[in-house]
Enzyme design. Structure first.
Site, short mmCIF file in Angstrom:
data_model
loop_
_atom_site.label_atom_id
_atom_site.label_comp_id
_atom_site.label_asym_id
_atom_site.label_seq_id
_atom_site.Cartn_x
_atom_site.Cartn_y
_atom_site.Cartn_z
N ASP A 173 17.03 5.40 -2.03
CA ASP A 173 15.62 5.97 -2.20
C ASP A 173 15.73 7.31 -1.23
O ASP A 173 14.57 8.12 -1.12
CB ASP A 173 14.50 5.17 -2.02
CG ASP A 173 14.61 4.49 -0.83
OD1 ASP A 173 15.53 4.74 0.15
OD2 ASP A 173 13.49 3.56 -0.45
N GLU A 214 14.21 -3.58 1.01
CA GLU A 214 14.17 -3.52 2.58
C GLU A 214 13.23 -4.83 3.20
O GLU A 214 12.17 -4.76 2.48
CB GLU A 214 13.56 -2.37 2.98
CG GLU A 214 14.60 -1.18 2.55
CD GLU A 214 13.88 0.43 3.24
OE1 GLU A 214 12.98 0.18 3.86
OE2 GLU A 214 14.50 1.34 2.80
N GLU A 226 21.02 -0.77 9.31
CA GLU A 226 20.75 0.44 9.71
C GLU A 226 20.24 0.48 11.30
O GLU A 226 19.25 -0.16 11.41
CB GLU A 226 19.98 1.21 8.78
CG GLU A 226 19.58 2.70 8.88
CD GLU A 226 18.96 3.19 7.74
OE1 GLU A 226 18.76 4.58 8.06
OE2 GLU A 226 18.86 2.76 6.80
#
Length: 264
Positions: A45, A114, A181
């Protein structure tokens, strides 16, 4: 070349071989990355920022991701293809299953979501319906407004402990890959060692099981900004294919990410 599968990625982890991954959004770049030997391609995204010019990933829709997934799949013969579930596309079970089905039909081999342990039931439901899932912890860009910006996560001991606990919960729920991340290198190492599934890092240090970069960052074409965890391989090599090849070489040898591309 042999087609990359999720079991093949797991075997790489078990053998101590680093996994290489890049984002891709169209058939041409997917073909190039595929031919150079990148293991996995993510239709991220992130396209909202690097293709559509948005300030964050929130405006991206499931139809946007499906469109680009079709394009990437057409250019890919061997690499493993993952597709992002965008913001609020998995708010309810019914919505999640319908949107995941759309991405799988478009050519994804796995969907990425996520979030932490609150996703466990959703992950189990997707697995029961034949949809493999990749988790995403640390800096989760869809939660940018909750975090107050794009910030390194897990620096406090309590945060690190919670993240590690959530990673274990997601694995138990059935994820087969995890993207980690913007966390300290020590936490990236701890999570990778604690899980049996492959952990793909982006700004998570060199001790994760693999690395992923946004292609626009690797080629240095993101407007006026280069994340600390990224490296411009195009300026170093002067050729796109050589840039991809050098990235693969550096990840496999452990040269990338170096301390300057990592967080402490």
């Amino acid at each position: 070349m042999k087609k990359v599968t999720v079991s093949g990625l797991l075997k790489k982890k078990q053998a101590g071989e680093k996994i290489t991954s890049l984002t891709a959004y169209d058939a041409s770049f997917a073909k190039m990355f595929d031919e150079q030997g990148v293991d996995a391609l993510l239709i991220g995204d992130s396209l909202g920022m690097v293709l559509q010019g948005e300030d964050d990933t929130l405006p991206v829709t499931i139809d946007d991701i499906a469109y680009h997934t079709k394009s990437v799949r057409r250019g890919t013969e061997r690499a493993f293809v993952l597709a992002d579930m965008p913001f609020m596309s998995y708010a309810t079970p019914e919505q999640t299953y319908a949107n995941a089905a759309k991405l799988m039909a478009a050519g994804a081999s796995m969907v990425k979501m996520e979030g932490g342990s609150w996703l466990c039931d959703t992950i189990k439901g997707l697995n029961l319906r034949g949809v493999p899932v990749c988790g995403h912890l640390g800096l989760t860009p869809q939660s940018v407004h909750v975090f107050g910006g794009f910030k390194v996560q897990g620096r406090e001991a309590s945060q690190a402990e919670k993240l590690l606990s959530e990673a274990k919960a997601l694995e138990e729920a059935g994820i087969q890959l995890l993207v980690l991340e913007c966390v300290p290198s020590s936490l990236g190492k701890a999570v990778s060692e604690a899980l049996t599934i492959p952990v793909i890092g982006i700004g998570a240090g060199k001790d994760t099981d693999g690395q992923i970069l946004v292609m626009h960052d690797m080629f240095g074409i993101s407007a006026n900004y280069m994340p600390k965890f990224s490296k411009n391989y195009l300026v170093e090599t002067g050729d796109m294919r050589k840039a991809v090849s050098k990235y693969i070489e550096d990840v496999q040898s452990g040269a990338f990410p170096s301390p300057e591309h990592s967080f402490q």
